[in-house]
Design a protein around this motif. Structure first.
Motif, short mmCIF file in Angstrom:
data_model
loop_
_atom_site.label_atom_id
_atom_site.label_comp_id
_atom_site.label_asym_id
_atom_site.label_seq_id
_atom_site.Cartn_x
_atom_site.Cartn_y
_atom_site.Cartn_z
N VAL A 78 0.85 -1.18 0.00
CA VAL A 78 0.00 0.00 0.00
C VAL A 78 0.89 1.23 0.00
CG1 VAL A 78 -1.83 1.22 1.22
CG2 VAL A 78 -1.76 -1.29 1.27
N LEU A 79 0.60 2.19 -0.89
CA LEU A 79 1.44 3.38 -1.01
C LEU A 79 0.62 4.54 -1.56
CD1 LEU A 79 3.75 3.18 -4.15
CD2 LEU A 79 1.91 1.54 -3.75
N PRO A 80 1.13 5.77 -1.46
CA PRO A 80 0.39 6.92 -1.97
C PRO A 80 0.29 6.90 -3.49
CG PRO A 80 2.18 7.60 -0.50
CD PRO A 80 2.39 6.16 -0.82
N SER A 81 -0.82 7.44 -3.98
CA SER A 81 -0.95 7.61 -5.43
C SER A 81 -0.16 8.83 -5.91
CB SER A 81 -2.42 7.75 -5.82
OG SER A 81 -2.57 7.72 -7.22
N MET A 82 -0.09 9.87 -5.07
CA MET A 82 0.64 11.08 -5.42
C MET A 82 2.12 10.88 -5.13
SD MET A 82 0.81 14.29 -6.42
CE MET A 82 -0.85 14.94 -6.54
N THR A 83 2.84 10.38 -6.12
CA THR A 83 4.27 10.12 -5.98
C THR A 83 4.88 9.96 -7.36
OG1 THR A 83 5.96 8.71 -4.94
CG2 THR A 83 4.01 7.60 -5.80
N PHE A 84 6.21 10.01 -7.40
CA PHE A 84 6.94 9.73 -8.64
C PHE A 84 6.83 8.24 -8.96
CE2 PHE A 84 11.28 8.98 -10.62
CZ PHE A 84 10.90 9.45 -11.88
N ALA A 85 6.94 7.90 -10.22
CA ALA A 85 6.73 6.53 -10.68
C ALA A 85 7.66 5.53 -10.00
CB ALA A 85 6.92 6.45 -12.19
N PHE A 100 -3.05 1.89 -4.23
CA PHE A 100 -2.80 3.32 -4.04
C PHE A 100 -3.81 3.96 -3.08
CE2 PHE A 100 -1.08 2.39 -8.33
CZ PHE A 100 0.26 2.57 -8.01
N VAL A 101 -3.34 5.03 -2.43
CA VAL A 101 -4.14 5.75 -1.43
C VAL A 101 -4.08 7.24 -1.74
CG1 VAL A 101 -4.40 6.27 1.03
CG2 VAL A 101 -3.71 3.97 0.30
N ASP A 102 -5.18 7.92 -1.48
CA ASP A 102 -5.32 9.34 -1.78
C ASP A 102 -4.49 10.21 -0.83
OD1 ASP A 102 -6.27 11.49 -3.22
OD2 ASP A 102 -8.30 11.43 -2.38
N SER A 103 -4.43 11.49 -1.16
CA SER A 103 -3.61 12.47 -0.43
C SER A 103 -4.43 13.27 0.57
CB SER A 103 -2.99 13.47 -1.42
OG SER A 103 -2.18 12.83 -2.35
N GLN A 104 -3.70 13.94 1.46
CA GLN A 104 -4.26 15.02 2.25
C GLN A 104 -4.23 16.28 1.39
OE1 GLN A 104 -2.99 14.24 6.80
NE2 GLN A 104 -1.34 14.98 5.51
N PRO A 105 -5.27 17.11 1.43
CA PRO A 105 -5.25 18.30 0.59
C PRO A 105 -4.23 19.34 1.05
CG PRO A 105 -7.20 18.29 2.00
CD PRO A 105 -6.54 16.95 2.15
N TRP A 322 3.20 15.72 -9.24
CA TRP A 322 3.19 14.34 -9.74
C TRP A 322 1.79 13.94 -10.22
CZ3 TRP A 322 7.91 13.76 -10.44
CH2 TRP A 322 8.89 13.95 -9.46
N LYS A 323 1.72 13.39 -11.39
CA LYS A 323 0.46 12.81 -11.85
C LYS A 323 0.20 11.56 -11.04
CE LYS A 323 -1.98 11.13 -15.97
NZ LYS A 323 -1.90 10.89 -17.42
N PRO A 324 -0.96 11.48 -10.36
CA PRO A 324 -1.21 10.32 -9.48
C PRO A 324 -1.02 9.00 -10.22
CG PRO A 324 -2.87 12.01 -9.13
CD PRO A 324 -2.06 12.45 -10.32
N MET A 325 -0.48 8.04 -9.51
CA MET A 325 -0.13 6.77 -10.14
C MET A 325 -1.36 6.03 -10.63
SD MET A 325 3.04 6.87 -10.34
CE MET A 325 3.04 5.33 -11.25
N GLY A 333 -5.79 0.01 -14.02
CA GLY A 333 -6.49 -1.06 -13.33
C GLY A 333 -6.08 -1.25 -11.89
N ALA A 334 -5.07 -0.52 -11.44
CA ALA A 334 -4.62 -0.67 -10.05
C ALA A 334 -5.71 -0.18 -9.10
CB ALA A 334 -3.34 0.12 -9.82
N ARG A 335 -5.79 -0.82 -7.97
CA ARG A 335 -6.81 -0.47 -6.97
C ARG A 335 -6.40 0.81 -6.25
NH1 ARG A 335 -9.40 -4.70 -2.65
NH2 ARG A 335 -11.05 -3.34 -1.84
N THR A 336 -7.40 1.64 -5.94
CA THR A 336 -7.13 2.92 -5.31
C THR A 336 -8.16 3.19 -4.23
OG1 THR A 336 -6.31 3.78 -7.41
CG2 THR A 336 -6.81 5.39 -5.72
#
Length: 376
Positions: A78-85, A100-105, A322-325, A333-336
């Motif tokens: 499990v990791l953030p979606s907002m990150t470098f590839a 993937f997991v969402d960010s804090q605004p 960063w474009k979300p992963m 198709g990755a789960r988010t």
């Protein structure tokens, strides 16, 4: 203004020249040598961990750490979606599935509540969670007060991707010191660089010892080349380690310059319809390394792509966040768990030139350009 004003250009002086020249003259041109050993010791001391392993990239550090955590086929990370590839790619290298997991605004870092929700949901479904990877975004440490106890309670190992955050801290603990292991990056645009390189950090001597073996093609201690495991060519060269040692002597000064640049941006652009990532979270920039200053345009009619295009036309390198992963074709198709915040930050966010080698006149030019572009 002539030439391009870069996002985060390497800051190199006569200090670096001296260290690299000494390494050249020492004869240690081969991949390993005394500067590698010293660099590992100096970084470990700086971060406050027991062991460090100098590698060819931060990605290599993440890959090896994930293997040591047991990531592999049939498991999820499990990791953030907002990150470098690189963060997600390392999970795929291991054979595990990224979730993937969402960010804090407020600062773009991973949402701790969503993170725990993801772990609990996956486990309830019978999935094997090999670990959680956090990412200290743009030089700001995650909320480890919320993350670490929750993962410890669930006995889920934490891997800290501190690639962007060397020199940052969270409540007095250095970025790179959280979790079972952590990774740093010394890529050319990072706060300090070895041209290319990274570091694996951990207090677990066994983890680092085995990762060290894997990083040198998993060679066994025999009189011939003996290999019982599949290894990798992941070590850092002695010359690049010498460059890193020199940069480390200047790290505090380079961070302070980046903080000064951020203060100038915040002061000069504060009346525009923008907010700065991290500014309204109650935490001081003094605990961030201010690798990149990122802002979010809050004018609904503003087109950030157009803004960046106009800055480029004026010779300024500014970039989307960063474009979300979960939006990347490579991760289709990755789960988010959640998506709204990271997608919004990508749509409305931009990183401004932040390098410590920027001159005051260059910063003034960037400020004037941003004001002009957002006013039109």
């Amino acid at each position: 203004m002539g030439g391009t004003i870069y996002l985060s250009k390497a800051d190199v002086t006569a200090v670096e020249e001296e260290y690299v020249l000494n390494a050249l003259r020492s004869g240690w041109i081969a991949p390993l040598g005394p500067d590698v050993d010293e660099f590992e010791a100096e970084i470990a001391e700086r971060v406050g961990v027991k062991h460090a392993l100098a590698l060819a990239s931060g990605t290599a550090a993440l890959h090896l750490a994930l293997l040591e955590l047991g990531a592999g086929p049939g498991k999820v990370v499990v990791l953030p979606s907002m990150t470098f590839a690189a963060s997600a790619n390392a999970v795929v290298y291991s054979g595990a599935e990224p979730v993937f997991v969402d960010s804090q605004p407020g600062d773009g870092n991973v949402d701790p509540h969503r993170l725990v929700e993801a772990v609990d949901t996956l486990r309830a479904e019978g999935r094997d969670v090999a670990g959680v990877m956090t990412v200290d975004l743009f030089g700001r440490a995650c909320d480890y007060d919320a993350i670490v106890p929750a993962l410890e309670e669930r006995e889920v190992p934490l891997l800290e991707d501190a690639a962007e955050a060397l020199g940052a801290s969270f409540h007095g603990v250095a970025a790179g010191a959280f979790g079972r292991a952590a990774a740093l990056s010394f890529n050319g645009n990072k706060i300090m660089t070895t041209s290319g390189g990274g570091m694996l950090l951990s207090n677990d001597s066994g983890l680092v010892a085995h990762a060290r073996k894997l990083s040198t093609q998993a060679r066994e201690p025999a009189a011939w080349y003996e290999h019982r495991e599949i290894g990798f060519n992941y070590r850092m060269s002695n010359l690049l380690a010498a460059l890193g040692r020199a940069q480390l002597t200047r790290l505090d000064a380079m961070m302070e310059r980046r903080r000064e640049i951020r203060r100038r941006y915040v002061q000069a652009l504060g009346d525009l319809p923008v907010r700065f990532l991290g500014a309204d979270t109650g935490r001081s920039d003094a605990s961030d390394n201010c690798w990149l200053t990122a802002l979010v345009v809050e004018d609904d009619e503003a087109d950030v792509t157009h803004v960046l295009s106009e800055l480029t036309r004026r010779g300024i390198e500014a970039r989307h966040l960063w474009k979300p992963m979960h939006m990347q074709p490579s991760m289709a198709g990755a789960r988010t768990f959640g998506a709204r915040q990271s997608e919004g930050l990508f749509r409305r966010g931009a990183a401004l030139p932040s390098g410590s080698a920027l001159t005051d006149s260059e910063v003034d030019y960037v400020i004037a350009a941003v004001v002009e572009v957002l006013a039109t």
